[in-house]
Motif scaffolding. Sequence first.
Motif, mmCIF file in Angstrom:
data_model
loop_
_atom_site.group_PDB
_atom_site.id
_atom_site.type_symbol
_atom_site.label_atom_id
_atom_site.label_comp_id
_atom_site.label_asym_id
_atom_site.label_seq_id
_atom_site.Cartn_x
_atom_site.Cartn_y
_atom_site.Cartn_z
ATOM 1 N N ILE A 67 7.484 -6.294 4.115
ATOM 2 C CA ILE A 67 6.869 -5.812 5.327
ATOM 3 C C ILE A 67 5.720 -4.813 5.029
ATOM 4 N N SER A 68 5.893 -4.377 4.004
ATOM 5 C CA SER A 68 4.642 -3.354 3.879
ATOM 6 C C SER A 68 3.302 -3.709 3.483
ATOM 7 N N LYS A 69 3.373 -5.061 3.380
ATOM 8 C CA LYS A 69 1.918 -5.637 3.048
ATOM 9 C C LYS A 69 1.390 -5.852 4.561
ATOM 10 N N LYS A 70 0.034 -5.145 4.841
ATOM 11 C CA LYS A 70 -0.714 -5.398 5.947
ATOM 12 C C LYS A 70 -2.028 -5.980 5.645
ATOM 13 N N PRO A 71 -2.345 -6.946 6.405
ATOM 14 C CA PRO A 71 -3.704 -7.500 6.261
ATOM 15 C C PRO A 71 -4.900 -6.582 6.345
ATOM 16 N N LYS A 72 -5.842 -6.563 5.420
ATOM 17 C CA LYS A 72 -6.705 -5.648 5.450
ATOM 18 C C LYS A 72 -8.038 -6.158 6.691
ATOM 19 N N LYS A 73 -8.340 -5.101 7.240
ATOM 20 C CA LYS A 73 -9.525 -5.253 8.164
ATOM 21 C C LYS A 73 -10.798 -5.693 7.524
ATOM 22 N N GLU A 74 -11.362 -6.584 7.992
ATOM 23 C CA GLU A 74 -12.890 -6.867 7.354
ATOM 24 C C GLU A 74 -13.831 -6.069 8.056
ATOM 25 N N THR A 75 -14.699 -5.256 7.275
ATOM 26 C CA THR A 75 -15.662 -4.348 7.787
ATOM 27 C C THR A 75 -17.111 -4.892 7.468
#
Length: 85
Positions: free
Chosen positions: A73-81
């Motif tokens: 669960i700890s893996k979250k998708p990174k936001k693209e900036t």
Amino acid sequence: MAAELDFSPPEIPEPTFMENVLRYGLFFGAIFQVICVLAIILPVSKSHKTDSDSFEPKNSETVKKPKATAPQISKKPKKETKKKR
């Protein structure tokens, strides 16, 4: 002219204790490496007693089921900036 040439063998000092330890340590190390390489290359046959033990039927109680892996669960998708210029 023949009297000027010295054909006697050169004087070699006796090896010290540490030189002897080093020499024999290198010999034992080389022998150990050869034994290790031969142990990897040459197959070792198992005795009949161990083969018969491995083919015995196992009880259902002794057989353990592999645990299912929990989802991470700890893996979250990174936001693209966007890059600022």
